[in-house]
Design an enzyme around this catalytic site. Sequence first.
Site, PDB file in Angstrom:
ATOM      1  N   ARG A   1      45.357  34.269 -14.466  1.00  0.00           N
ATOM      2  CA  ARG A   1      45.552  34.809 -13.125  1.00  0.00           C
ATOM      3  C   ARG A   1      45.018  33.740 -12.181  1.00  0.00           C
ATOM      4  O   ARG A   1      45.753  32.829 -11.830  1.00  0.00           O
ATOM      5  CB  ARG A   1      44.828  36.160 -13.010  1.00  0.00           C
TER       6      ARG A   1
ATOM      7  N   MET B   1      51.943  67.481  -3.406  1.00  0.00           N
ATOM      8  CA  MET B   1      51.353  66.508  -2.477  1.00  0.00           C
ATOM      9  C   MET B   1      50.008  66.995  -1.933  1.00  0.00           C
ATOM     10  O   MET B   1      49.053  66.237  -1.838  1.00  0.00           O
ATOM     11  CB  MET B   1      52.319  66.239  -1.319  1.00  0.00           C
TER      12      MET B   1
ATOM     13  N   TYR C   1      56.462  73.103  -8.802  1.00  0.00           N
ATOM     14  CA  TYR C   1      57.709  72.339  -8.787  1.00  0.00           C
ATOM     15  C   TYR C   1      58.264  72.166 -10.186  1.00  0.00           C
ATOM     16  O   TYR C   1      57.531  71.845 -11.124  1.00  0.00           O
ATOM     17  CB  TYR C   1      57.486  70.957  -8.166  1.00  0.00           C
TER      18      TYR C   1
ATOM     19  N   LYS D   1      34.592  45.264  -3.591  1.00  0.00           N
ATOM     20  CA  LYS D   1      35.929  45.104  -3.009  1.00  0.00           C
ATOM     21  C   LYS D   1      36.624  46.470  -2.921  1.00  0.00           C
ATOM     22  O   LYS D   1      36.159  47.444  -3.527  1.00  0.00           O
ATOM     23  CB  LYS D   1      36.740  44.148  -3.882  1.00  0.00           C
TER      24      LYS D   1
HETATM   25  C1  LIG Z   1      36.895  43.199  -9.726  1.00  0.00           C
HETATM   26  C2  LIG Z   1      36.199  42.069 -10.371  1.00  0.00           C
HETATM   27  C3  LIG Z   1      34.996  42.267 -11.076  1.00  0.00           C
HETATM   28  C4  LIG Z   1      34.413  43.637 -11.350  1.00  0.00           C
HETATM   29  O1  LIG Z   1      35.060  44.207 -12.470  1.00  0.00           O
HETATM   30  P1  LIG Z   1      34.641  45.611 -13.091  1.00  0.00           P
HETATM   31  O2  LIG Z   1      35.524  45.754 -14.257  1.00  0.00           O
HETATM   32  O3  LIG Z   1      34.913  46.639 -12.034  1.00  0.00           O
HETATM   33  O4  LIG Z   1      33.194  45.535 -13.432  1.00  0.00           O
HETATM   34  C5  LIG Z   1      34.342  41.149 -11.540  1.00  0.00           C
HETATM   35  N1  LIG Z   1      34.836  39.904 -11.362  1.00  0.00           N
HETATM   36  C6  LIG Z   1      36.005  39.692 -10.722  1.00  0.00           C
HETATM   37  C7  LIG Z   1      36.514  38.299 -10.564  1.00  0.00           C
HETATM   38  C8  LIG Z   1      36.730  40.760 -10.206  1.00  0.00           C
HETATM   39  O5  LIG Z   1      37.899  40.539  -9.590  1.00  0.00           O
END
Ligand SMILES: *Cc1c(COP(=O)(O)O)cnc(C)c1O
Length: 358
Positions: free
Chosen positions: A130, A303, A255, A35
Amino acid sequence: MTAIVRAIVDTAALRHNLERVRATAPGSKVLAVIKANAYGHGIVPTAVALAGADGFAVARLEEGIALRAAGLRHRVLLLEGVFAPEQLRLAAHHDFDIMVHEPEQLALLEALPAARPYRVWLKVDTGMNRLGFKPGQVRQAIERLQACPAAAKPVTLVTHLANADDRDDAATTEQVALFERLVEGVPGERSIANSAGLIGFPAARGGWVRPGLMLYGVSPFADGTGESLGLRPAMTLATRVIAVKQVEAGERVGYGGVWRASRPSRLAIAAGGYGDGYPRNTAAGTQVLVAGRRATLAGRVSMDMIAVDVTDLPSVSVGEEVVLWGPGVPVEDVARAAGTIPYELICGVSQRVHLDVR
Ligand SMILES: *Cc1c(COP(=O)(O)O)cnc(C)c1O
């Protein structure tokens, strides 16, 4: 190549890290989590490099569609599922697996004719609070899916760990035990572990592991680095020196003038700042590599630029390579110096940085 700030991705490191996942969880299938543009590494080239995985997980429909457009035929799980008939139609068209974590999503499936059943992953909330069905709703959700002609049987049963990166937190073991109790006797594969879960908690490995971060060579734990886990960092954030200057003892740099030269100092100004994804909060003193040698950040991150104290590297000149993170400069250390986690850094490399996948 004219780009000055580059995120260089080492596909051999990605493949090596997948092998580490296989060696750590030899009895599990691997759903490679790609993702968020493969955590900043480029979703399509990363998927091609990780073609040896058993499937891919993405958060959004468009991410999965990008994989199909590139000709990848693997199983692809939409981690957040779908919320509208049109998305369901697209998921069928692209042959995606879907997560079901919410009664609305169940109802959507139940409203369908049985035409071609979807591969469904049912998410159980064991304490993350969640996504997922709460313990009291799990049995009913399973029964509804078992009775639903639009869901292929058996469904895969999933939960997600909230704190597996702390190996001492008993909550993880409790989450795993609760999950096993809730799905006891239910047919179908199990999937529990993210990177930290699969390294730290053998009981969480199960049928499918879902590693993200470790595939990119980064440690999911608060201390240490991927290297200590046998991983190889896949991303190098590299730039170049664009100016070199001398300052007197007592002069202030950058800065706010928060960094003051304690001796006559030589500074290399390098392209690359928070506009590229190098966090503004990174503390002065954080290490970078200049022409392969260690130097430290001086003053605030701007930046488009940073200043590096190269007083002890007298030969540094304009055009030389600067590594902000990568082999020799663990992104885990940069994240700690910036008060964040490495996930945020690698995902946050900005659009203007040239992605160079090798
Ligand atoms: C992002 C995610 C993972 C991967 O997690 P990592 O900590 O990057 O290995 C696995 N399962 C779900 C449901 C996720 O949202």
